[in-house]
Design a protein around this motif. Structure first.
Motif, short mmCIF file in Angstrom:
data_model
loop_
_atom_site.label_atom_id
_atom_site.label_comp_id
_atom_site.label_asym_id
_atom_site.label_seq_id
_atom_site.Cartn_x
_atom_site.Cartn_y
_atom_site.Cartn_z
N LEU A 227 -51.58 -7.53 -42.47
CA LEU A 227 -50.45 -7.97 -42.44
C LEU A 227 -49.86 -9.09 -42.12
CD1 LEU A 227 -48.87 -4.83 -40.19
CD2 LEU A 227 -48.68 -4.74 -42.77
N VAL A 228 -49.21 -9.55 -42.83
CA VAL A 228 -48.75 -10.94 -42.38
C VAL A 228 -47.46 -11.85 -42.27
CG1 VAL A 228 -48.58 -13.39 -43.38
CG2 VAL A 228 -50.55 -12.03 -44.47
N THR A 229 -47.03 -12.01 -41.07
CA THR A 229 -45.96 -12.32 -40.76
C THR A 229 -45.68 -14.06 -40.47
OG1 THR A 229 -44.01 -11.39 -38.72
CG2 THR A 229 -46.69 -11.90 -38.36
N THR A 230 -44.06 -14.01 -40.25
CA THR A 230 -44.34 -16.23 -39.92
C THR A 230 -43.17 -15.89 -39.02
OG1 THR A 230 -44.29 -15.96 -42.29
CG2 THR A 230 -43.57 -17.77 -41.27
N PHE A 231 -43.71 -17.03 -38.07
CA PHE A 231 -42.34 -17.17 -36.54
C PHE A 231 -42.44 -18.26 -37.16
CE2 PHE A 231 -44.28 -13.62 -35.07
CZ PHE A 231 -43.21 -12.96 -34.09
N GLU A 232 -41.08 -18.88 -36.48
CA GLU A 232 -40.74 -20.35 -36.58
C GLU A 232 -41.06 -20.99 -34.95
OE1 GLU A 232 -38.46 -22.69 -38.08
OE2 GLU A 232 -38.62 -20.58 -40.10
N VAL A 233 -41.07 -21.99 -34.72
CA VAL A 233 -41.18 -22.55 -33.76
C VAL A 233 -41.28 -24.47 -33.37
CG1 VAL A 233 -44.01 -21.02 -33.04
CG2 VAL A 233 -44.11 -23.33 -34.69
N THR A 234 -40.67 -24.70 -32.51
CA THR A 234 -40.25 -25.91 -31.97
C THR A 234 -41.67 -27.16 -32.05
OG1 THR A 234 -39.90 -25.94 -29.57
CG2 THR A 234 -38.55 -25.71 -31.03
N LEU A 235 -41.63 -27.86 -32.43
CA LEU A 235 -42.46 -29.67 -32.50
C LEU A 235 -43.04 -29.28 -31.17
CD1 LEU A 235 -43.86 -31.36 -33.48
CD2 LEU A 235 -42.26 -32.99 -32.80
N GLU A 236 -42.28 -28.77 -29.97
CA GLU A 236 -42.76 -29.02 -29.05
C GLU A 236 -43.87 -27.57 -27.96
OE1 GLU A 236 -41.06 -28.17 -24.19
OE2 GLU A 236 -40.16 -28.33 -25.37
N GLU A 237 -42.96 -26.96 -29.24
CA GLU A 237 -43.93 -25.34 -29.08
C GLU A 237 -45.39 -26.01 -29.48
OE1 GLU A 237 -40.93 -21.93 -28.10
OE2 GLU A 237 -41.42 -23.04 -30.08
N ALA A 238 -45.53 -26.12 -31.34
CA ALA A 238 -46.69 -26.47 -31.87
C ALA A 238 -47.98 -26.94 -31.82
CB ALA A 238 -45.88 -27.09 -33.13
N PHE A 295 -38.77 -29.72 -36.72
CA PHE A 295 -38.69 -30.65 -36.18
C PHE A 295 -37.65 -30.77 -35.40
CE2 PHE A 295 -42.44 -31.03 -38.30
CZ PHE A 295 -43.90 -31.51 -37.63
N PRO A 296 -37.77 -32.32 -34.44
CA PRO A 296 -36.28 -31.80 -33.56
C PRO A 296 -35.44 -33.50 -34.86
CG PRO A 296 -37.86 -32.97 -32.55
CD PRO A 296 -38.81 -32.45 -33.89
N LYS A 328 -50.95 -33.66 -21.02
CA LYS A 328 -51.31 -33.85 -20.02
C LYS A 328 -49.86 -34.84 -19.64
CE LYS A 328 -55.98 -32.47 -19.53
NZ LYS A 328 -57.09 -32.95 -18.83
N LEU A 329 -49.45 -35.97 -20.59
CA LEU A 329 -49.17 -36.99 -20.24
C LEU A 329 -47.58 -36.20 -20.29
CD1 LEU A 329 -48.32 -39.75 -19.74
CD2 LEU A 329 -48.42 -40.29 -21.94
N VAL A 330 -46.81 -35.51 -21.19
CA VAL A 330 -45.75 -35.37 -21.28
C VAL A 330 -45.57 -33.75 -20.12
CG1 VAL A 330 -44.31 -32.82 -22.86
CG2 VAL A 330 -45.84 -35.13 -23.81
N LEU A 331 -45.89 -33.40 -19.21
CA LEU A 331 -46.23 -32.35 -18.63
C LEU A 331 -46.24 -32.58 -16.79
CD1 LEU A 331 -46.90 -29.37 -17.36
CD2 LEU A 331 -48.74 -29.46 -16.65
N ALA A 332 -46.38 -34.41 -17.03
CA ALA A 332 -46.18 -34.71 -15.78
C ALA A 332 -44.83 -35.67 -15.84
CB ALA A 332 -47.27 -36.53 -16.01
N ASP A 333 -44.98 -35.96 -16.97
CA ASP A 333 -43.14 -36.42 -17.40
C ASP A 333 -42.35 -35.32 -15.76
OD1 ASP A 333 -41.64 -38.47 -18.08
OD2 ASP A 333 -40.27 -36.93 -19.44
#
Length: 346
Positions: A227-238, A295-296, A328-333
């Motif tokens: 079974l194949v399904t498709t999800f939309e994710v943001t760049l941040e989630e990717a 993408f944003p 890690k850098l994004v998380l620290a920010d």
């Protein structure tokens, strides 16, 4: 006096070319040495093939009718004064047999019967050979739910049936056909109901065939047992990871964490969450999750500088594909941007 080839094939001299072919077909099948397995079968078979080789050719047959076997094999003058060359059989009866039947199998008549069967029908004129009507094909659309669990489908058909004992009158009637559906049945499977077509005094009823098709589903598509399904994710989630929630065909909700970086063409494979395997039930295929990355449309300058710095650090750390430093850098920010009132005490 010579050989009488008409007598060999058991046909009169006034026979047509079609009569010669019919006679040769019956005798060649009867006296085929592989089928008969008698001492003199080879000689009789060779004589039958030679007789057919002569009588099936119009010019050879004309010479044989006028001059007999001796004239045919000695050579005779032609109508324009030209000499007609003597006839010599090539001596390979199986070659003649193969040219006629297209095969050397002694069971060619059985193959013909299986490919195009004929039956005896009782009509008001007595018995006669009937051909079977061509099959009637219907599509059978199945939902993924029906394919997953299996079950029974009931289909209504209309057909002509006999309404008298003499089998001369017919009438349209309804009939319900019960179709068993096995879990995991694949698209294109043919489910045959023999002789459920219209009844006809001069023909054998046709087979009714249902060909399965997958009905489109709002979330899943089927690729064999997967079974194949498709999800939309943001760049941040990717880049940072996410968790996708899937409602399965069998009414369960599963949550699948995605810890890898999602890139174009990336697939998350969850084993044993697909469709049942028809040949190995209850084994199941896989659930394949594909992604579309959104993408944003705009990034502030500060974000660009932060990302640029993160990618530079990733290069220094050993390569442009090491995204852990960026994470890690994004998380620290994010931690630094927390409001002072919401920060935990030290």
């Amino acid at each position: 006096m010579g050989m009488d080839f008409y007598g060999v094939l058991q046909v009169p001299r006034s026979c047509t070319n079609l009569d010669i072919k019919k006679a040769y077909r019956d005798l060649a099948l009867e006296f085929n040495p592989e089928k008969l397995q008698k001492e003199n079968a080879q000689q009789v078979f060779a004589l039958i093939c030679e007789a057919y080789d002569v009588l099936s050719d119009p010019s050879r047959r004309a010479v044989f009718d006028q001059y007999g076997e001796e004239g045919l094999k000695r050579g005779v003058p032609g109508p324009d004064g030209e000499f007609i060359e003597p006839y010599h059989y090539h001596g390979d009866p199986m070659r003649t047999y193969k040219d006629f039947f297209g095969t050397t199998s002694p069971y060619a008549n059985l193959l013909d019967y299986l490919r195009n069967p004929s039956y005896e029908c009782m009509t008001k004129h007595g018995r006669l050979l009937c051909k079977k009507q061509p099959p009637i094909t219907h599509p059978l659309c199945l939902t993924l739910h029906e394919i997953f669990f299996g079950g029974v489908k009931k289909m209504k058909i209309h057909r002509l049936v006999y309404i008298n004992d003499e089998k001369t009158k017919t009438e349209v009637k309804e009939k319900i056909l019960t179709i068993p559906i096995k879990p995991g049945i694949r698209a294109g499977t043919k489910l045959v109901f023999p002789e459920e077509g219209d009844q006809n005094p001069n023909q054998i009823p046709a087979d009714v065939i249902f060909v399965t098709e997958d009905r489109p589903h709002e979330c899943f598509t089927r690729e064999r047992d997967n079974l194949v399904t498709t999800f939309e994710v943001t760049l941040e989630e990717a880049l940072m990871g996410t968790t996708v929630t899937v409602s399965t065909i069998d009414h369960r909700t599963i949550r699948i964490p995605i810890t890898d970086v999602i890139f174009p063409g990336y697939e998350k494979v969850v084993e044993n969450e697909g469709m049942p395997v028809l040949e190995d039930y209850p084994k199941r295929g896989s659930l394949i999750i594909r992604f579309n990355i959104t993408f944003p449309k705009y990034l502030p300058k500060a974000c660009k500088q932060l990302l640029r710095k993160g990618f530079q650090l990733a290069k220094i750390g050993g390569g442009i594909n090491q995204y852990e430093t960026v994470n890690k850098l994004v998380l620290a920010d994010k931690i630094l941007r927390v409001d002072l009132n919401e920060q935990l005490p030290p």
